[in-house]
Design a protein around this motif. Structure first.
Motif, PDB file in Angstrom:
ATOM      1  N   ASP A 130       0.851  -1.089  -0.084  1.00 14.12           N
ATOM      2  CA  ASP A 130      -0.160  -0.027   0.090  1.00 14.12           C
ATOM      3  C   ASP A 130       0.825   1.357   0.001  1.00 14.12           C
ATOM      4  OD1 ASP A 130      -2.015   1.845   0.465  1.00 14.12           O
ATOM      5  OD2 ASP A 130      -2.605   1.233   2.295  1.00 14.12           O
ATOM      6  N   ASN A 131       0.613   2.216  -0.845  1.00 12.81           N
ATOM      7  CA  ASN A 131       1.340   3.427  -1.271  1.00 12.81           C
ATOM      8  C   ASN A 131       2.617   3.282  -1.326  1.00 12.81           C
ATOM      9  OD1 ASN A 131       1.571   6.292  -0.829  1.00 12.81           O
ATOM     10  ND2 ASN A 131       2.089   6.350   1.145  1.00 12.81           N
ATOM     11  N   ASN A 186      -3.428  -7.743  -1.758  1.00  8.51           N
ATOM     12  CA  ASN A 186      -3.927  -6.912  -2.846  1.00  8.51           C
ATOM     13  C   ASN A 186      -3.028  -5.712  -2.823  1.00  8.51           C
ATOM     14  OD1 ASN A 186      -6.308  -8.508  -3.223  1.00  8.51           O
ATOM     15  ND2 ASN A 186      -7.341  -7.578  -1.500  1.00  8.51           N
ATOM     16  N   ASN A 187      -2.814  -4.865  -3.697  1.00  4.70           N
ATOM     17  CA  ASN A 187      -2.052  -3.666  -4.070  1.00  4.70           C
ATOM     18  C   ASN A 187      -3.060  -2.519  -4.152  1.00  4.70           C
ATOM     19  OD1 ASN A 187       0.548  -4.762  -4.223  1.00  4.70           O
ATOM     20  ND2 ASN A 187      -0.205  -6.061  -5.867  1.00  4.70           N
ATOM     21  N   THR A 188      -2.841  -1.560  -3.395  1.00  7.57           N
ATOM     22  CA  THR A 188      -3.249  -0.174  -3.333  1.00  7.57           C
ATOM     23  C   THR A 188      -2.558   1.037  -3.385  1.00  7.57           C
ATOM     24  OG1 THR A 188      -3.520  -0.027  -0.912  1.00  7.57           O
ATOM     25  CG2 THR A 188      -5.348  -1.216  -2.064  1.00  7.57           C
ATOM     26  N   ASN A 189      -2.739   2.073  -3.795  1.00 13.57           N
ATOM     27  CA  ASN A 189      -2.320   3.162  -3.988  1.00 13.57           C
ATOM     28  C   ASN A 189      -0.882   3.208  -4.615  1.00 13.57           C
ATOM     29  OD1 ASN A 189      -4.140   5.082  -2.619  1.00 13.57           O
ATOM     30  ND2 ASN A 189      -3.560   3.799  -0.961  1.00 13.57           N
ATOM     31  N   ILE A 203      -6.616  -4.696  -7.253  1.00 16.92           N
ATOM     32  CA  ILE A 203      -5.737  -3.335  -7.608  1.00 16.92           C
ATOM     33  C   ILE A 203      -6.582  -2.203  -7.677  1.00 16.92           C
ATOM     34  CG2 ILE A 203      -3.930  -2.525  -9.134  1.00 16.92           C
ATOM     35  CD1 ILE A 203      -3.377  -5.065 -10.083  1.00 16.92           C
ATOM     36  N   ASP A 204      -6.239  -1.222  -6.645  1.00 17.67           N
ATOM     37  CA  ASP A 204      -6.991  -0.201  -6.239  1.00 17.67           C
ATOM     38  C   ASP A 204      -6.109   1.102  -6.312  1.00 17.67           C
ATOM     39  OD1 ASP A 204      -9.394   1.492  -5.823  1.00 17.67           O
ATOM     40  OD2 ASP A 204      -8.965   1.250  -3.881  1.00 17.67           O
ATOM     41  N   LYS A 205      -6.842   2.063  -6.983  1.00 13.73           N
ATOM     42  CA  LYS A 205      -6.064   3.499  -6.977  1.00 13.73           C
ATOM     43  C   LYS A 205      -4.654   3.489  -7.547  1.00 13.73           C
ATOM     44  CE  LYS A 205      -8.368   5.144  -2.581  1.00 13.73           C
ATOM     45  NZ  LYS A 205      -9.056   3.549  -2.433  1.00 13.73           N
ATOM     46  N   ASN A 207     -10.556   2.463  -9.789  1.00 13.89           N
ATOM     47  CA  ASN A 207      -9.833   3.799  -9.349  1.00 13.89           C
ATOM     48  C   ASN A 207      -8.498   3.767 -10.091  1.00 13.89           C
ATOM     49  OD1 ASN A 207     -12.223   4.358  -8.054  1.00 13.89           O
ATOM     50  ND2 ASN A 207     -11.528   3.150  -6.345  1.00 13.89           N
ATOM     51  N   TYR A 208      -8.271   3.962 -11.279  1.00 16.35           N
ATOM     52  CA  TYR A 208      -7.038   4.143 -12.009  1.00 16.35           C
ATOM     53  C   TYR A 208      -7.085   4.869 -13.162  1.00 16.35           C
ATOM     54  CZ  TYR A 208      -8.641   0.894 -15.508  1.00 16.35           C
ATOM     55  OH  TYR A 208      -9.411   0.439 -16.523  1.00 16.35           O
TER      56      TYR A 208
END
Length: 577
Positions: free
Chosen positions: A339-340, A371-374, A401-403, A430-431
Motif C-alpha cells: 500500500d502506498n 492486494n495492491n493499493t495506491n 488493484i485499487d487506486k 480507480n485508476y
C-alpha cells in the motif's frame, strides 16, 4: 615533557632517558640490547590546539587496531580470534572504533562468525583495501547468544538478538564469503542484523552466495555505496539486500548489485510470513534510490506484504539490467501486498517475463493482504523486454488493484505479447493512464467480470476520452493494439474490428484515416468479403446527421450523399431516417 639524553659514539652503550625514567640501551654497533620505556605510558601529551593533556596509552585506545590484538593480514595466519578480541575490547568499553589496516593485496584469513555490540564501528581503508576472507565456512554447531535459528552460517551478527543492539556501523571493508558454495546447506548471510536500531553498512565490497546484507526487525538503517556480488553456485533463497519481518525506516541508496543470475531477489522486503502469528510486524517506510542491479533471477526489487503488509515505499532512479528467468512468474519490479508505493524514473532493460508485476503471493486468499493499493508507476523507461512464455511489460494479477496511476512511462522496444495485461480474476478499480508512450504492443483485457476503462486526460486532469471493453470471454474478447500511427481493436481471431490508422492494412475493418488540412476525413470499410454493409441506424427519436442535412421519419428529403459506383460514376443517395 622533559628528556635527558646521554650518548657515547665509541662507548659500549648509549642511554636515552625520557622524563628521567624511560631508557633504551644500545651497543656501540647500534644493536638494541634492552628496552624499558616504563615511563612512556605515564607521560602525557597535549594535541596541537587543545588544552588537555592525555597519556599516550589513553590516546591510542581511541582507535582499536586489530593488529594490536595479533591480527596479521597475510592470508595465512588465522586472524579470527584477534579480530573478535579487538571487537570485544571495544564492546567492553561501551563502544568505539575497530580499525582494519589495509592488507596490501592480501587478506585477513578468518573461520568463524563475529559478534558485534552497541556503538561499534568497524572501519577499513576502503572497499578493496582492507580485505577479510572466510577461508572455511563458519561452524554451524557453535551457538551464538540469543540466535533464533540454528544451522545458519553468517559472517557478522549483533550480540543480543533478544534485547537488540544499536549504532553498529560496518564501513570500508571487503568481506568475502566466496568459499561457501554448492553442497553446504542451510541459510547463509554475510551481515545479519536482528532486532537492531540505527545500523549502517557503507562503502563495502561484499561477496556472498547468500544474503549480503540482511536486516530483520531492524529500524532506522542505511545501506549505501556498497558493491555486492553473488558468488559461488548456490542459488540463495535470500535477497542480496534483504529486509523482513517488521523492518522499518530503511534507506538503500547508490549500491551496485551483481547477481550473476543466481540470486533470486536483489532487493527484497518481506513482511511477517507466518499465518497465525499474534504479532503485527509490517514492513514500512523505505527509500530505495539510484542503485544499479544486474541479473537477478526472480526480481530485482520485490516488496511482499504477506500477512502484515508493506507500506510507504519509494523506489526511484534505479537501473535494472538483467536476464530474469522465464520459469517464474515475477517481474523485474514485483509488488505484492503493498500500500502506498511509488515506482518512478527507473530504467528496466534486457529483462524477460515482466518489467513490472502487481502480483499475488501464493494462492488466492492464502495471504489476506496480497492486494495492491495506491500504486504510482511514473516516468519509468522499459527497454528490450523480451519474453518467450506469454510475458508483458506490465502485468496486473493481484486479486484487487485499487487506486493505480500509470503516468509518463515509456515502453521503447522489446518482444512481448502485451504492453499491459490484466489477468483473469483481477479486479482493477480507480485508476488512470496518462501521457504514456507505448511504441508497440497490446493492451489486453482478460477479466470477464469487470469493465476495463482506458482514459485520456486533458491538461487539467479531466477525462476527455474513454475506451471501454467488457464481457471478454474467449469468444468475444477485444484487444487494443497501439502502434506507431494509430490503434486497433482486434477480435478473438486477431482480425481488426475497428482501426484508426494512416495506412491501409488488415482486412475486415472500419478504418478512420487522418487527413491533411483542408481535406475531409475519410471513413473506409474494407474487407475480403464481396460486400461490406455500412449500417447506420437511428435509435428511438434519434436522427442521422450528415453535415447540415437532417432527415427525420416524417421529413421530406432535404439532402443527399454522393457516392461512386464501381464504374466511377457519381450517384446520389437520399438522406432518410
Amino acid at each position: 615533557m622533559s628528556a635527558n639524553i646521554k650518548a657515547s659514539v665509541n662507548g659500549t652503550q648509549a642511554i636515552i632517558g625520557v622524563g628521567g625514567v624511560d631508557q633504551m640501551t644500545v651497543s656501540n654497533a647500534g644493536v638494541v640490547t634492552a628496552n624499558s620505556f616504563v615511563g612512556l605510558n605515564g607521560s602525557t601529551v597535549t594535541a596541537t590546539g587543545s588544552s588537555t593533556s592525555r597519556t599516550l596509552a589513553n590516546r591510542f585506545a581511541d582507535v582499536v587496531n586489530v593488529k594490536d590484538f595479533g591480527a596479521v593480514g597475510d592470508g595465512v595466519a588465522d586472524d579470527t580470534a584477534a579480530i573478535q578480541a579487538a571487537i570485544d575490547n571495544v564492546n567492553s568499553n561501551g563502544g568505539g572504533l575497530v580499525y582494519f589496516p589495509s592488507t596490501v593485496g592480501n587478506f585477513y584469513a578468518v573461520k568463524q562468525t563475529f559478534t558485534i555490540g552497541d556503538k561499534t564501528h568497524l572501519l577499513g581503508d576502503g572497499s578493496d583495501s582492507s580485505h577479510i576472507k572466510w577461508v572455511t565456512p563458519p561452524d554451524v554447531t557453535i551457538s551464538y547468544p540469543g540466535q533464533l535459528s540454528g544451522g545458519a552460517r553468517r559472517g557478522f551478527i549483533n550480540k543480543s538478538y533478544g534485547g537488540g543492539n544499536s549504532f553498529i556501523t560496518i564501513e570500508g571493508l571487503k568481506l568475502d564469503f566466496s568459499l561457501i558454495v554448492g553442497a553446504i546447506t542451510n541459510a547463509r548471510q554475510l551481515i545479519y542484523f536482528y532486532n537492531c536500531d540505527r545500523t549502517i553498512v557503507k562503502n563495502c565490497h561484499i561477496m556472498s552466495d547468500g544474503g549480503c546484507i540482511n536486516n530483520v526487525r531492524t529500524t532506522n538503517y542505511l545501506v549505501s555505496e556498497n558493491y555486492c556480488q553473488q558468488v559461488g553456485t548456490y542459488a540463495s533463497s535470500d535477497g542480496m539486500i534483504d529486509q523482513w519481518d517488521g523492518s522499518q525506516n530503511g534507506t538503500i541508496i547508490n549500491n551496485t548489485l551483481e547477481c550473476i543470475n543466481l540470486t533470486k531477489w536483489a532487493i527484497l522486503i518481506t513482511a511477517t510470513d507466518t499465518i497465525g502469528n499474534p504479532s503485527i510486524r509490517p514492513c514500512q517506510n523505505f527509500y530505495i534510490a539510484n542503485n544499479r542491479i544486474k541479473q537477478a533471477k526472480y526480481a530485482a526489487f520485490s516488496p511482499m506484504g504477506r500477512i502484515d503488509g508493506c507500506f510507504n515505499i519509494v523506489f526511484t532512479g534505479n537501473d535494472i539490467d538483467g536476464n530474469l528467468s522465464d520459469s517464474f512468474n515475477y517481474g523485474a519490479i514485483d509488488i505484492r501486498g503493498c500500500d502506498n508505493v511509488i515506482i518512478s524514473n527507473n530504467i528496466v532493460k534486457n529483462t524477460t517475463k515482466y518489467a513490472i508485476n502487481l502480483g499475488r503471493e501464493g494462492t488466492v486468499g492464502f495471504y489476506p493482504y496480497q492486494n495492491n493499493t495506491n500504486i504510482n508507476i511514473i516516468g519509468n523507461v522499459f527497454e528490450n523486454i523480451f519474453t518467450s512464455t506469454g510475458g508483458s511489460a506490465i502485468l496486473f494479477e493481484a486479486p484487487v488493484i485499487d487506486k493505480i496511476n500509470i503516468v509518463g512511462n515509456v515502453v521503447k522496444s522489446g518482444n512481448f505479447n502485451y504492453t499491459l495485461f490484466v489477468n483473469i480474476g483481477t479486479t482493477v478499480t480507480n485508476y488512470s493512464m496518462q501521457n504514456n508512450y507505448f511504441k508497440e504492443g497490446i493492451l489486453a483485457i482478460t477479466n470477464n467480470d469487470q469493465l476495463f476503462d482506458i482514459n485520456w486526460h486533458d491538461a487539467f486532469g479531466n477525462i476527455n476520452a474513454t475506451i471501454r471493453a467488457a464481457n471478454n470471454t474467449p469468444n468475444t474478447k477485444t484487444r487494443l493494439s497501439f502502434f506507431s500511427n494509430g490503434f486497433n481493436f482486434l477480435n478473438n481471431a486477431d482480425n481488426s474490428c475497428f482501426l484508426v490508422s494512416t495506412s491501409a492494412t488488415g482486412v475486415n475493418r472500419i478504418q478512420v484515416l487522418g487527413t491533411d488540412t483542408g481535406t475531409p476525413p475519410q471513413i473506409t470499410a474494407e474487407g475480403s468479403d464481396a460486400n461490406i454493409d455500412l449500417d447506420l441506424r437511428s435509435k428511438g427519436t434519434g436522427r442521422i446527421r450528415m453535415g447540415t442535412h437532417v432527415a427525420n421519419a416524417d421529413a421530406p428529403i432535404s439532402g443527399y450523399i454522393e457516392i461512386k459506383d464501381t464504374s466511377g460514376s457519381i450517384r446520389k443517395l437520399a438522406v432518410i431516417s
